[in-house]
Design an enzyme around this catalytic site. Structure first.
Site, PDB file in Angstrom:
ATOM      1  CE1 TYR A 150      -3.630   2.595   0.688  1.00  0.00           C
ATOM      2  CE2 TYR A 150      -2.311   3.291   2.566  1.00  0.00           C
ATOM      3  CZ  TYR A 150      -3.367   3.499   1.707  1.00  0.00           C
ATOM      4  OH  TYR A 150      -4.156   4.607   1.862  1.00  0.00           O
ATOM      5  CG  ASP A 245       5.745   3.995   0.598  1.00  0.00           C
ATOM      6  OD1 ASP A 245       6.076   4.778   1.517  1.00  0.00           O
ATOM      7  OD2 ASP A 245       4.570   3.744   0.296  1.00  0.00           O
ATOM      8  CE  LYS A 273       1.437   5.367   8.187  1.00  0.00           C
ATOM      9  NZ  LYS A 273       1.391   4.404   7.124  1.00  0.00           N
TER      10      LYS A 273
HETATM   11  C1  PLP Z   1       0.650   4.892   5.785  1.00  0.00           C
HETATM   12  C2  PLP Z   1       1.348   4.631   4.502  1.00  0.00           C
HETATM   13  C3  PLP Z   1       1.173   5.453   3.382  1.00  0.00           C
HETATM   14  C4  PLP Z   1       0.152   6.565   3.351  1.00  0.00           C
HETATM   15  O1  PLP Z   1       0.427   7.567   4.258  1.00  0.00           O
HETATM   16  P1  PLP Z   1      -0.778   8.565   4.689  1.00  0.00           P
HETATM   17  O2  PLP Z   1      -0.103   9.556   5.575  1.00  0.00           O
HETATM   18  O3  PLP Z   1      -1.797   7.700   5.367  1.00  0.00           O
HETATM   19  O4  PLP Z   1      -1.306   9.162   3.436  1.00  0.00           O
HETATM   20  C5  PLP Z   1       1.942   5.226   2.270  1.00  0.00           C
HETATM   21  N1  PLP Z   1       2.834   4.229   2.242  1.00  0.00           N
HETATM   22  C6  PLP Z   1       3.028   3.405   3.279  1.00  0.00           C
HETATM   23  C7  PLP Z   1       4.047   2.338   3.198  1.00  0.00           C
HETATM   24  C8  PLP Z   1       2.283   3.566   4.444  1.00  0.00           C
HETATM   25  O5  PLP Z   1       2.446   2.718   5.466  1.00  0.00           O
END
Ligand code: PLP
Length: 433
Positions: A150, A245, A273
């Site tokens: 994701y 990511d 995060k």
């Molecule tokens: C949480 C997450 C996202 C999205 O981040 P948001 O701040 O919720 O938009 C993208 N990539 C990864 C790997 C994530 O864990």
């Protein structure tokens, strides 16, 4: 507001009943709605250290940590003090600040691939912007993502794999057009040969490969030995960019993220995060020659009214400065091992088949008896067993992710006695399943 509402605290049930009339599914982000496990979500009134307290006054040991950011625990004194001081200086200027320079220096110092960085407001924004940059830089259209990874809710990333390799993407959500989806190729995670085949067929059109270097979003799934290096090799050979990511893994698995831990350096990295310390934030960074294509230095447009927001920078910097102490990661590793060994042992004692995957302070207990290396093996898990486990743990005062396919997180506030309490709760719960 009615008198009765003011006089006493509403229950989670009452709040959820109001919320579903006002917000889609009663929430502002889907997984919070408990659809994966059934039942009513707990409405949280406050949080401190490793615990959260709901509106009914029940306190839980929290392993969600706001889905990753709260590595120092909730309401950390230094973060809160820094925020109090910052508040008095105003909440947004729309002009550059020293805080942004300090944040950029901190990230560039920590993350091996990052030579320049751009702050944004969420992980979703970071991945969308990184893909636009990769396309703008390479002049190519297609991207490759992996089944079960994701990367936020951007259109081109809301695409899942069909069966087999090199499947042209099908939209995963109404509202994502086929023309957007067709530029997203999907591959099975942890299968280097499958990716080679995709490159053999489409190599000249592929702008970038984007991957969670340790997957958190199908539950915790580590890369096989050599897999990340294989991604590095194939992208380099074909002139495509490699994007890690690290929105979840950045400053979580090591100060420099998964790329430090596995010693593989991507071209671009997305963050979020932890770097916001609990405030909304994201960032993308990487090679200087690529980042210099971003506006206003270059032609690839990307902007944000609240980007680099002083409160978010303040909470993020207060958090990241504490993570310069590398013993933090040793402590988290020990805590992670202790908890996961304990959970595996009490499951085995009770005759419940589970597989616990863990990297550092990120883990998932899958209700399955075969190894979990990719999406098909994760999807074999018994979701209804997980749902029962989740609710029984919640009743014991342990707040796990309300889905089998999410990672759990340990932070520095998870003291040994909380870990032991969690294992003892799991011992009772596994016996009762
Ligand atoms: C949480 C997450 C996202 C999205 O981040 P948001 O701040 O919720 O938009 C993208 N990539 C990864 C790997 C994530 O864990």
């Amino acid at each position: 507001m009615s008198a009765s509402r003011r006089d006493r605290q509403s229950s989670s049930e009452e709040l959820f009943a109001r919320a579903v009339e006002l917000m889609p599914g009663g929430v502002n982000s889907p997984v919070r709605a408990f659809r994966g496990v059934g039942g009513t979500p707990r409405f949280i009134a406050s949080a401190r250290g490793a615990t959260m307290t709901d509106v009914e006054g029940r306190t839980y040991i929290d392993y969600v940590g706001s889905w990753g950011p709260m590595i120092l625990g909730h309401a950390d004194a230094e973060v809160i003090d820094a925020l109090h001081a910052a508040l008095g200086r105003g909440t947004s200027y729309g002009a550059p600040t020293e805080l942004e320079v300090e944040m950029a220096e901190e990230i560039i110092d920590a993350v091996p691939s990052v030579e320049m960085v751009r702050m944004v407001n969420s992980g979703t924004e970071a991945t969308m912007s990184a893909l636009r940059l990769a396309r703008g830089f390479t002049g190519r259209n297609k991207i490759v993502k992996f089944e079960g990874c994701y990367h936020g809710h951007g259109d081109s990333l809301l695409v899942k794999a069909g069966s087999g390799v090199a499947t042209l993407g099908l939209p995963d959500s109404p509202g994502v057009t086929a023309s957007v989806a067709q530029d997203t190729l999907t591959a099975p995670f942890n299968d280097a040969a499958a990716l080679e085949k995709i490159f053999a067929a489409h190599g000249a059109d592929i702008a970038a490969v984007i991957v969670e270097p340790v997957v958190g979003n199908m539950g915790c799934v580590p890369p096989r030995e050599g897999y990340l290096q294989a991604l590095r090799d194939v992208t380099r050979r074909h002139g495509a960019l490699l994007i890690f990511d690290e929105v979840m893994t950045g400053f979580r698995l090591a100060r420099g993220g998964a790329q430090e831990l596995y010693r593989v350096t991507p071209d671009l990295t997305t963050l979020g995060k932890i770097i916001g310390g609990g405030l909304p934030v994201g960032a993308y960074g990487g090679r200087r020659d690529i980042l210099e294509r971003v506006a206003p230095a270059g032609p690839v447009y990307q902007a944000g009214t609240l980007s680099g927001n002083p409160l978010a920078m303040t909470a993020g910097l207060a958090t990241l400065r504490r993570l310069r102490d590398r013993t933090v990661y040793e402590r988290l590793e020990r805590a992670g091992r202790r908890l996961c060994d304990g959970l595996s042992e009490v499951a085995r004692e009770a005759g419940v088949r589970t597989v616990t995957n863990r990297v550092g302070s990120m883990f998932t207990t899958f209700f399955t008896d075969s190894p979990v290396n990719d999406w098909p093996s994760a999807a074999k898990s018994d979701r209804s067993a997980y749902g029962k486990f989740f609710h029984a743990m919640l009743a014991e005062g342990v707040y796990l992710a309300p889905s089998q396919f999410e990672a759990a997180f340990i932070g520095v506030a998870h003291a040994d006695e909380l870990l032991e309490q969690t294992i003892e709760a799991a011992r009772r719960v596994f016996r009762s399943l």
